[in-house]
Write a protein that holds these residues in place. Structure first.
Motif, PDB file in Angstrom:
ATOM      1  N   GLN A   1       0.818  -1.204   0.000  1.00 39.86           N
ATOM      2  CA  GLN A   1       0.000   0.000   0.000  1.00 39.86           C
ATOM      3  C   GLN A   1       0.854   1.257   0.000  1.00 39.86           C
ATOM      4  O   GLN A   1       0.489   2.261  -0.612  1.00 39.86           O
ATOM      5  CB  GLN A   1      -0.931   0.018   1.215  1.00 39.86           C
ATOM      6  N   TYR A   2       1.980   1.215   0.676  1.00 43.00           N
ATOM      7  CA  TYR A   2       2.815   2.400   0.822  1.00 43.00           C
ATOM      8  C   TYR A   2       4.074   2.357  -0.043  1.00 43.00           C
ATOM      9  O   TYR A   2       4.850   3.301  -0.029  1.00 43.00           O
ATOM     10  CB  TYR A   2       3.208   2.582   2.290  1.00 43.00           C
TER      11      TYR A   2
ATOM     12  N   ARG B   1     -11.018  14.179   2.130  1.00 42.56           N
ATOM     13  CA  ARG B   1     -10.388  12.865   2.243  1.00 42.56           C
ATOM     14  C   ARG B   1      -8.876  12.925   2.072  1.00 42.56           C
ATOM     15  O   ARG B   1      -8.167  12.050   2.542  1.00 42.56           O
ATOM     16  CB  ARG B   1     -10.987  11.925   1.192  1.00 42.56           C
ATOM     17  N   LEU B   2      -8.387  13.947   1.381  1.00 43.75           N
ATOM     18  CA  LEU B   2      -6.944  14.036   1.154  1.00 43.75           C
ATOM     19  C   LEU B   2      -6.565  15.472   0.832  1.00 43.75           C
ATOM     20  O   LEU B   2      -7.254  16.153   0.079  1.00 43.75           O
ATOM     21  CB  LEU B   2      -6.528  13.131  -0.019  1.00 43.75           C
TER      22      LEU B   2
ATOM     23  N   GLN C   1      -2.954  17.072  -0.439  1.00 38.09           N
ATOM     24  CA  GLN C   1      -1.635  16.621  -0.870  1.00 38.09           C
ATOM     25  C   GLN C   1      -0.974  17.687  -1.740  1.00 38.09           C
ATOM     26  O   GLN C   1      -1.587  18.220  -2.663  1.00 38.09           O
ATOM     27  CB  GLN C   1      -1.762  15.316  -1.675  1.00 38.09           C
TER      28      GLN C   1
ATOM     29  N   GLN D   1      -7.543   6.091  -7.924  1.00 34.93           N
ATOM     30  CA  GLN D   1      -6.250   6.732  -7.753  1.00 34.93           C
ATOM     31  C   GLN D   1      -6.163   7.957  -8.661  1.00 34.93           C
ATOM     32  O   GLN D   1      -6.874   8.056  -9.663  1.00 34.93           O
ATOM     33  CB  GLN D   1      -5.117   5.752  -8.064  1.00 34.93           C
TER      34      GLN D   1
ATOM     35  N   TYR E   1      -1.064   9.002  -7.394  1.00 39.73           N
ATOM     36  CA  TYR E   1      -1.258   9.042  -5.947  1.00 39.73           C
ATOM     37  C   TYR E   1      -2.457   8.189  -5.565  1.00 39.73           C
ATOM     38  O   TYR E   1      -3.445   8.117  -6.310  1.00 39.73           O
ATOM     39  CB  TYR E   1      -1.507  10.475  -5.461  1.00 39.73           C
ATOM     40  N   THR E   2      -2.398   7.583  -4.382  1.00 37.87           N
ATOM     41  CA  THR E   2      -3.560   6.903  -3.826  1.00 37.87           C
ATOM     42  C   THR E   2      -4.346   7.898  -2.975  1.00 37.87           C
ATOM     43  O   THR E   2      -3.874   8.997  -2.671  1.00 37.87           O
ATOM     44  CB  THR E   2      -3.154   5.709  -2.953  1.00 37.87           C
ATOM     45  N   LEU E   3      -5.548   7.498  -2.557  1.00 35.46           N
ATOM     46  CA  LEU E   3      -6.355   8.362  -1.700  1.00 35.46           C
ATOM     47  C   LEU E   3      -5.775   8.488  -0.294  1.00 35.46           C
ATOM     48  O   LEU E   3      -6.239   9.310   0.494  1.00 35.46           O
ATOM     49  CB  LEU E   3      -7.786   7.833  -1.621  1.00 35.46           C
ATOM     50  N   ARG E   4      -4.764   7.698   0.021  1.00 33.67           N
ATOM     51  CA  ARG E   4      -4.053   7.826   1.289  1.00 33.67           C
ATOM     52  C   ARG E   4      -2.933   8.852   1.208  1.00 33.67           C
ATOM     53  O   ARG E   4      -2.242   9.114   2.203  1.00 33.67           O
ATOM     54  CB  ARG E   4      -3.483   6.474   1.726  1.00 33.67           C
TER      55      ARG E   4
ATOM     56  N   VAL F   1      -0.317   8.440  -0.766  1.00 35.13           N
ATOM     57  CA  VAL F   1       0.922   7.738  -1.106  1.00 35.13           C
ATOM     58  C   VAL F   1       1.228   7.951  -2.585  1.00 35.13           C
ATOM     59  O   VAL F   1       0.357   7.777  -3.439  1.00 35.13           O
ATOM     60  CB  VAL F   1       0.799   6.228  -0.810  1.00 35.13           C
TER      61      VAL F   1
ATOM     62  N   LYS G   1       2.185   6.466  -5.474  1.00 34.94           N
ATOM     63  CA  LYS G   1       2.230   5.063  -5.876  1.00 34.94           C
ATOM     64  C   LYS G   1       3.245   4.827  -6.990  1.00 34.94           C
ATOM     65  O   LYS G   1       3.960   3.821  -7.008  1.00 34.94           O
ATOM     66  CB  LYS G   1       0.837   4.639  -6.355  1.00 34.94           C
TER      67      LYS G   1
END
Length: 397
Positions: free
Chosen positions: A53-54, A324-325, A327, A343, A355-358, A360, A362
């Motif tokens: 995931q990261y 949610r994010l 960045q 993504q 980028y992911t929704l976290r 990160v 990617k």
């Protein structure tokens, strides 16, 4: 003789409770060992999941490569799991292995596409041609007698068209056979200038963003039409309208059948309703927005940081208005959009960042040729890159 037959056999006295205790202890050891093994496997899987995931990928392995010879003006859209590419000369629908499913030749100066589930419409902006397609092929053609400003298609092939001529705008609905379903007029000197239209998936609801500057200040009205049984009881099928003073709303869209999002220059407004959409929430915009992008679940806004560092701030919200994010990223870009896996893909000529929704990063890579489109695959590390002269299915590494 009886004693002789029993020779070699002995009677052993045993403690039944002691034996049962040993059996219980043995079974307990087996259960503990099984639980420990399960825990080790679960932790390993969880750790691997967190790792992937990261993990940031900076390279890839090409699984399959298909050579292409499209013109530079060709544009690409995902359509029902395959790829629709279109340019001034025609539209071409092919699967992910580039096997042609259908194609339609035409001549357009400025083609534009709208897609809803298994239907797509291609129209000539400021022209008069419209083609309605589904996954099988062309289903209908429409020729208007006034220049086309905007189009929207529903999931049954019904098309909403905004045209304009000599100070009057016209709203028209056609079915896929080219038959008129509904029509209306908007006189700019009385009502204002239509900026955009949006059609719900089932084609029952139509929204129009109308700009009015007759009083010296900009004000925008979002009007909702209903062409079902509910709208038949209303004047001109209008089931609601919302006016916003000192705001321009250049883009609206139904992101689901019952949710419409309106992007204004000072607010983002979300409406929801199955028959008569109502204002659900508003998000004030305190800075100038550089880009917007959205899918059926999220929308994103990009701002410039406001210095000379070429740094941008990306904010992503869900349909409840929850952030949610947030960045930051430092790169110039030409495109930013959600992939089908939600993504965020940012493209700038030869550079791609995902980028992911976290939050990160990617994937980050600079190609040695222009990259036009990125498609997410069935797994979290497979993608398809549409490049200048090739389409590559890849595995990140």
């Amino acid at each position: 003789m009886a004693d002789k037959n029993k020779q070699g056999f002995h009677t052993v006295e045993s403690n039944v409770e002691e034996m049962e205790e040993k059996i219980r202890r043995h079974r307990k050891k087996i259960v503990i060992r099984g639980f420990v093994l399960f825990l080790i496997i679960a932790v390993s899987i969880g750790a691997a999941g967190i790792y992937f995931q990261y993990k940031e990928y900076t390279d890839f392995e090409v699984i399959t490569e298909i050579l292409r010879s499209d013109s530079e003006a060709t544009q690409y859209e995902t359509f029902a799991g395959n790829i629709l590419r279109y340019n001034n000369d025609g539209a071409f629908y092919a699967d992910m292995s580039d096997n042609l499913i259908w194609n339609q030749a035409y001549e357009m100066q400025n083609p534009m596409v709208d897609i809803c589930e298994n239907y797509a419409a291609v129209a000539d902006r400021q022209g008069t041609q419209i083609y309605i397609m589904n996954t099988i092929g062309v289903q209908g053609q429409i020729e208007t007698n006034k220049p086309i400003q905007a189009i929207c298609v529903g999931n049954q092939g019904i098309v909403a068209i905004l045209t304009q001529e000599e100070g009057t705008s016209y709203l028209e609905l056609y079915n896929k056979s080219g038959d008129s379903v509904a029509s209306g007029e908007i006189h700019m000197e009385n009502s204002g200038y239509p900026l955009d239209i949006a059609l719900s998936n089932d084609a029952n609801k139509l929204a129009v963003s109308i700009l009015d500057i007759s009083k010296g200040e900009a004000r925008t009205t979002v009007a909702f039409y209903n062409f079902g049984s509910v709208g038949q009881n209303e004047i001109d099928n209008i089931v609601g309208s919302y006016t916003y003073e000192d705001m321009v709303i250049p883009e609206i869209d139904f992101i689901t059948n019952d949710i419409l999002i309106a992007f204004g220059d000072s607010q983002v407004v979300l409406f929801e309703g199955t028959q008569k959409p109502e204002e659900l929430w508003k998000l004030p915009l305190e800075k100038e927005v550089k880009s917007i992008f959205y899918d059926e679940s999220y929308f994103g806004l990009v701002y410039d940081k406001g210095d000379t560092s070429n740094t941008h701030i990306m904010e992503i919200y869900d349909t409840k208005g929850k952030l949610r994010l947030e960045q930051s990223f430092k790169m110039s870009y030409q495109q930013i959009e959600f992939l089908e896996n939600h993504q965020v893909c940012i493209l700038d000529d030869t550079r791609c960042v995902i980028y992911t929704l976290r939050g990160v990063k990617k994937f980050a890579y600079t190609f040695d040729m222009p990259v036009y489109k990125v498609l997410s695959g069935k797994t979290d590390w497979k993608y398809t890159f549409i490049l200048d002269g090739a389409m590559d299915e890849v595995k990140l590494k």
